[in-house]
Scaffold this motif. Structure first.
Motif, PDB file in Angstrom:
ATOM      1  N   UNK A 279      21.879  67.588  25.332  1.00  0.00           N
ATOM      2  CA  UNK A 279      22.943  68.163  24.511  1.00  0.00           C
ATOM      3  C   UNK A 279      23.693  66.987  23.865  1.00  0.00           C
ATOM      4  N   UNK A 280      23.720  66.882  22.534  1.00  0.00           N
ATOM      5  CA  UNK A 280      24.229  65.665  21.870  1.00  0.00           C
ATOM      6  C   UNK A 280      25.657  65.272  22.246  1.00  0.00           C
ATOM      7  N   UNK A 281      26.574  66.240  22.330  1.00  0.00           N
ATOM      8  CA  UNK A 281      27.948  65.883  22.666  1.00  0.00           C
ATOM      9  C   UNK A 281      28.042  65.315  24.078  1.00  0.00           C
ATOM     10  N   UNK A 282      27.276  65.882  25.005  1.00  0.00           N
ATOM     11  CA  UNK A 282      27.261  65.341  26.368  1.00  0.00           C
ATOM     12  C   UNK A 282      26.713  63.920  26.368  1.00  0.00           C
ATOM     13  N   UNK A 283      25.659  63.685  25.590  1.00  0.00           N
ATOM     14  CA  UNK A 283      25.088  62.332  25.511  1.00  0.00           C
ATOM     15  C   UNK A 283      26.124  61.330  25.014  1.00  0.00           C
ATOM     16  N   UNK A 284      26.909  61.719  24.010  1.00  0.00           N
ATOM     17  CA  UNK A 284      27.963  60.830  23.502  1.00  0.00           C
ATOM     18  C   UNK A 284      28.988  60.514  24.583  1.00  0.00           C
ATOM     19  N   UNK A 285      29.309  61.509  25.374  1.00  0.00           N
ATOM     20  CA  UNK A 285      30.300  61.304  26.434  1.00  0.00           C
ATOM     21  C   UNK A 285      29.749  60.400  27.544  1.00  0.00           C
ATOM     22  N   UNK A 286      28.489  60.575  27.883  1.00  0.00           N
ATOM     23  CA  UNK A 286      27.883  59.675  28.872  1.00  0.00           C
ATOM     24  C   UNK A 286      27.873  58.237  28.347  1.00  0.00           C
ATOM     25  N   UNK A 287      27.569  58.074  27.063  1.00  0.00           N
ATOM     26  CA  UNK A 287      27.558  56.723  26.477  1.00  0.00           C
ATOM     27  C   UNK A 287      28.967  56.122  26.506  1.00  0.00           C
ATOM     28  N   UNK A 288      29.975  56.964  26.299  1.00  0.00           N
ATOM     29  CA  UNK A 288      31.356  56.479  26.367  1.00  0.00           C
ATOM     30  C   UNK A 288      31.684  55.980  27.765  1.00  0.00           C
ATOM     31  N   UNK A 289      31.212  56.692  28.789  1.00  0.00           N
ATOM     32  CA  UNK A 289      31.419  56.233  30.167  1.00  0.00           C
ATOM     33  C   UNK A 289      30.754  54.872  30.371  1.00  0.00           C
ATOM     34  N   UNK A 290      29.535  54.724  29.854  1.00  0.00           N
ATOM     35  CA  UNK A 290      28.824  53.454  30.004  1.00  0.00           C
ATOM     36  C   UNK A 290      29.621  52.303  29.379  1.00  0.00           C
ATOM     37  N   UNK A 291      30.193  52.539  28.214  1.00  0.00           N
ATOM     38  CA  UNK A 291      31.021  51.497  27.580  1.00  0.00           C
ATOM     39  C   UNK A 291      32.243  51.198  28.439  1.00  0.00           C
ATOM     40  N   UNK A 292      32.859  52.242  28.967  1.00  0.00           N
ATOM     41  CA  UNK A 292      34.074  52.097  29.765  1.00  0.00           C
ATOM     42  C   UNK A 292      33.850  51.178  30.957  1.00  0.00           C
ATOM     43  N   UNK A 293      32.702  51.277  31.602  1.00  0.00           N
ATOM     44  CA  UNK A 293      32.460  50.473  32.802  1.00  0.00           C
ATOM     45  C   UNK A 293      31.768  49.149  32.479  1.00  0.00           C
ATOM     46  N   UNK A 294      31.719  48.813  31.185  1.00  0.00           N
ATOM     47  CA  UNK A 294      31.278  47.488  30.774  1.00  0.00           C
ATOM     48  C   UNK A 294      29.791  47.317  30.573  1.00  0.00           C
ATOM     49  N   UNK A 295      29.064  48.422  30.367  1.00  0.00           N
ATOM     50  CA  UNK A 295      27.619  48.312  30.153  1.00  0.00           C
ATOM     51  C   UNK A 295      27.307  48.102  28.673  1.00  0.00           C
TER      52      UNK A 295
END
Length: 372
Positions: A279-295
């Motif tokens: 689901x595209x919006x969920x994917x964007x949110x997961x990517x945001x989490x990845x950025x948040x934790x420094x990935x």
């Protein structure tokens, strides 16, 4: 998305040195304590009772993991006969959940008299000290199910990291991965908003930084304090935003196969993220989490992959396997019950706020994958 949303945390959250002094407010009152045998024997209960000088105290110390209906009923009868002015739950998620269920019954039996509820968590995991959720079990029917009501939200939460200092590494990892699951599911849940994101994202930043430190050194009180607060923040987030099928499947698996909740959440997480990310919006949110934790996140798809890899890395570090087989699950029983587990997960209240709507066949396919 609903036409409007609201966010109304109602728990007084107390933290910092000397926080048990907050219990002096109940001096001279009748206090019913719900806890478990370990807390009663470990000295934690004595520490709490020492701050209840002048109180008439009754202790129900029979809470067990996934509190069964008969335990709840027995505790409710005992406390209703006692007639408490306040109920206090001391322990991990199970004693607090038992306390919530007991509280609801005692309030009903008290003819409308309001009984305050105080929660003192001794693990950094469920966030139950600030949520409207409780999980109880019906062993006779092999079910584990959530209760959801604003009446279950504690009035006061006391967050003392000293109570979690002695948690062994395995418990620290299992409960800590539950925190991460709560926060990740809250970010992608259908009820997520800027307010819930603020709590969930801070919880994730604290947990990814502090959980490995807690696992390596339980006496790292700074890391313990950060994880304790991360657990509470995640609880505030998911109580308003909702959870998803990670928890639906964990509830269903726990009810039938009695696997440890936080650990099975950790096992499921990589597969659930990959499935939801279609689901595209969920994917964007997961990517945001990845950025948040420094990935490193060069693209949304890459961000999803790096987040999954980071979770797999934590699981490996904590000795958490990648499958139910690795957990030592009875695979014959799992195979026999799989369709019933999928049906229970579909009916679970957490499924309604998952970002991608599953069918029973979808959940069955995920169960096949996680079986190993």
């Amino acid at each position: 998305m609903p036409r409007y949303q609201s966010f109304h945390p109602r728990t007084e959250i107390v933290f910092g040195p000397g926080l048990l002094d907050r219990l002096h407010a109940y001096r001279g009152q009748k206090v019913g304590i719900v806890t478990d045998a370990f807390m009663a024997q470990s000295g934690a209960l004595d520490r709490v009772k020492a701050s209840l000088k002048g109180c008439d105290v009754l202790v129900f110390d029979e809470a067990i993991p996934e509190p069964p209906l008969d335990t709840v009923s027995r505790g409710a009868r005992l406390l209703a006969d006692f007639g408490p002015d306040v109920i206090l739950a001391l322990g991990g998620g199970s004693p607090i959940d038992a306390g919530k269920a007991i509280l609801a019954i005692v309030r009903q039996m008290s003819e409308g008299r309001y009984i305050p509820f105080v929660a003192i968590p001794t693990t950094s995991g469920t966030g139950s000290e600030v949520t409207s959720f409780a999980v109880i079990s019906d062993p006779a029917n092999g079910r584990k199910f959530p209760l959801i009501s604003e009446e279950l939200v504690p009035d006061v939460a006391l967050l003392d990291p000293e109570f979690v200092r002695t948690a062994p590494p395995k418990v620290t990892a299992d409960t800590g991965m539950d925190v991460i699951t709560h926060a990740i599911e809250a970010v992608v849940a259908t009820g997520a908003n800027h307010f819930t994101d603020a709590f969930a994202e801070k919880a994730l930043a604290l947990a990814f930084a502090s959980l490995p430190r807690c696992f390596a050194n339980g006496d790292d009180i700074e890391a313990r304090d950060a994880m304790h607060q991360a657990s509470c923040l995640a609880g505030l987030a998911f109580s308003a935003a909702g959870l998803g099928i990670n928890h639906s499947l964990a509830h269903a698996l726990g009810g039938r196969l009695h696997v440890v909740h936080g650990r099975v959440n950790a096992v499921l997480m990589p597969l659930v993220i990959a499935w939801n990310a279609e689901e595209p919006e969920a994917a964007e949110r997961y990517a945001r989490i990845a950025r948040l934790i420094g990935l490193d996140v060069p693209s949304t798809r890459a961000g999803v992959g790096t987040l999954i890899h980071a979770i797999q890395g934590l699981n490996a570090r904590f000795g958490i396997p990648s499958s139910l087989r690795g957990l030592g699950t009875d695979m014959e029983e799992f195979s026999h019950a799989r369709s019933q587990i999928a049906a229970a997960a579909l009916a679970d209240a957490c499924t309604t706020s998952n970002p991608r709507k599953p069918s029973q066949a979808d959940l069955d396919a995920l169960l096949m994958q996680v079986g190993g």
